[in-house]
Design an enzyme around this catalytic site. Structure first.
Site, PDB file in Angstrom:
ATOM      1  N   ASP A 105       0.798  -1.228   0.000  1.00 59.80           N
ATOM      2  CA  ASP A 105       0.000   0.000   0.000  1.00 59.80           C
ATOM      3  C   ASP A 105       0.834   1.283   0.000  1.00 59.80           C
ATOM      4  O   ASP A 105       0.293   2.373   0.219  1.00 59.80           O
ATOM      5  CB  ASP A 105      -0.974  -0.003   1.181  1.00 59.80           C
ATOM      6  CG  ASP A 105      -2.184  -0.874   0.882  1.00 59.80           C
ATOM      7  OD1 ASP A 105      -2.528  -1.016  -0.311  1.00 59.80           O
ATOM      8  OD2 ASP A 105      -2.779  -1.426   1.823  1.00 59.80           O
ATOM      9  N   ASP A 166      -6.925  -4.473  -4.537  1.00 58.24           N
ATOM     10  CA  ASP A 166      -6.628  -3.096  -4.132  1.00 58.24           C
ATOM     11  C   ASP A 166      -5.325  -2.576  -4.755  1.00 58.24           C
ATOM     12  O   ASP A 166      -5.142  -1.372  -4.937  1.00 58.24           O
ATOM     13  CB  ASP A 166      -6.514  -2.983  -2.605  1.00 58.24           C
ATOM     14  CG  ASP A 166      -7.485  -3.862  -1.843  1.00 58.24           C
ATOM     15  OD1 ASP A 166      -7.869  -4.919  -2.374  1.00 58.24           O
ATOM     16  OD2 ASP A 166      -7.863  -3.509  -0.718  1.00 58.24           O
TER      17      ASP A 166
HETATM   18  N1  GLY Z   1      -7.480  -1.570   0.896  1.00 58.04           N
HETATM   19  C1  GLY Z   1      -8.249  -2.046   1.980  1.00 58.04           C
HETATM   20  C2  GLY Z   1      -9.661  -1.626   1.925  1.00 58.04           C
HETATM   21  O1  GLY Z   1     -10.183  -1.250   0.894  1.00 58.04           O
HETATM   22  O2  GLY Z   1     -10.307  -1.671   2.957  1.00 58.04           O
END
Ligand code: GLY
Length: 385
Positions: A105, A166
């Protein structure tokens, strides 16, 4: 792109955003908020968690506050937003030292902060931070499986083969690094990952898996997981939107036609499932009760749909634009525009099941993507991805 009544509505919402952020930015100028507690922003920067636990200052959403401030700086030219954004970006330096709290992330964290800053001000420290983060992300690429590893090991075990949808929002950091340095490696990794997601995450009907586990030594899919959605085979709505807008991001950076077509396929599935009232559930395949909702998914989807509308010809444009407008108008009606609450969007949801089963509360990226979508409609947005 907009009819007059829509244009007037966009202007009025942007007026409300500007008034709210003027106040909230002052109140929260020393914080990095994630949610609200009794209407007041919390602060991830001072939560004393570090090391293997990716929480506190290393929490994946810690770039969105900076992103909101850069959007406001771009909109208003008011230097206070730049100052507060700089401060929040500097706070994130601690994560580079901790290292263990970082995973894929890093794109969510440093695109709306350092890349944004560098785009706007050419700050050399921001460029260095963003390139550092891009190298960390590139280092997570698994050659055998052609994917970027998502998380570090979880309490429940080995995640060496895990990739999650994601990450389509993290790989634009790699496209940026190639565009900035001229070194093709970053873009090569991003495109290999996007191609793997196209073949292994996107189902024939346009819905997507949240988590796919690959064999980290030999490649190939081992199994899929429902992740933050209801179950394996279900359709976690925020995951659908990470894919919808994520493939548009890859299309914008590469011009690869298959990415646009994939974004459209996911969008068609998503639009076919938008309820009459425009309120997006947590999962399109959840049971009727409890009626769990996720306004963050609506905001992210709207951004992606507007980008599709910009990329397609005139004959197709309205389809995507009207869907985005429906979602955004519903969000406007459901928002808290008062000074009593530091967030705008109020009904975000984390995940269907424990331990992240917090539902119908404010989440910072709901506000971020709602703002991004409104500025896109206005036509002068600062593109941060
Ligand atoms: N990337 C984690 C979420 O969307 O909660």
């Amino acid at each position: 792109m907009l009819q007059n009544n829509d244009r007037n509505w966009v202007d009025s919402v942007i007026g409300k955003i500007t008034a709210k952020l003027d106040t909230v930015s002052e109140k929260s100028k020393h914080k990095i908020p994630y949610t609200t507690v009794n209407g007041t922003h919390d602060d991830k920067a001072t939560q004393n968690v570090s090391g293997f636990d990716a929480d506190g200052i290393c929490w994946w959403t810690n770039g969105f506050w900076g992103g909101m401030l850069w959007l406001m700086y771009h909109e208003t030219g008011n230097g206070k937003y730049k100052e507060i954004a700089n401060r929040s970006e500097e706070l994130l330096d601690k994560c580079f030292q901790d290292f263990y709290g970082l995973h894929h992330d890093v794109g969510f964290m440093w695109l709306p902060t350092s890349v944004a800053n560098y785009k706007v001000t050419k700050n050399p420290d921001s460029r260095k931070r963003a390139l550092h983060a891009a190298n960390l992300l590139a280092g997570r690429f698994n050659l055998a499986g052609g994917f970027i590893r998502a998380w570090n090991d979880l309490d429940e075990g080995d995640t060496r083969g895990w990739a999650i949808i994601d990450c389509m929002f993290n790989i634009p950091l790699l496209y940026w690094a190639t565009e900035e340095t001229g070194d093709p490696r970053f873009k090569q990794i991003a495109m290999r990952h996007a191609d793997t997601v196209m073949s292994s995450f996107v189902r024939p009907d346009g819905s997507v898996h949240h988590i796919v586990e690959f064999d980290p030594f030999n490649g190939g899919v081992v199994r899929t997981f429902g992740g933050q959605g209801y179950a394996d085979g279900s359709s976690w709505t925020r995951g659908q939107t990470w894919a919808l807008y994520g493939f548009m991001m890859s299309y914008i950076h590469t011009g690869k036609e298959e990415y646009l077509q994939t974004a459209k396929r996911i969008a068609h599935y998503f639009m076919a499932n938008i309820p009459e009232d425009g309120v997006i559930p947590l999962d399109f395949r959840q049971p009727a009760e409890p009626k769990l909702e996720d306004d963050t998914a609506a905001a992210i989807a709207a951004c992606g749909l507007i980008e599709i509308a910009k990329a397609v010809g005139e004959l197709e444009r309205e389809l995507y634009l009207n869907a985005a407008l429906k979602l955004l108008r519903a969000l406007d009606e459901r928002s808290d525009w008062s000074d009593e609450n530091d967030c705008i969007i109020q009904r975000g949801s984390e995940a269907y099941h424990k331990p992240r089963n917090q539902h119908h509360h404010a989440i910072i990226y709901g506000d971020y993507y709602f703002m991004e979508a409104m500025f896109k409609l206005k036509g002068n947005d600062l593109y941060l991805w």
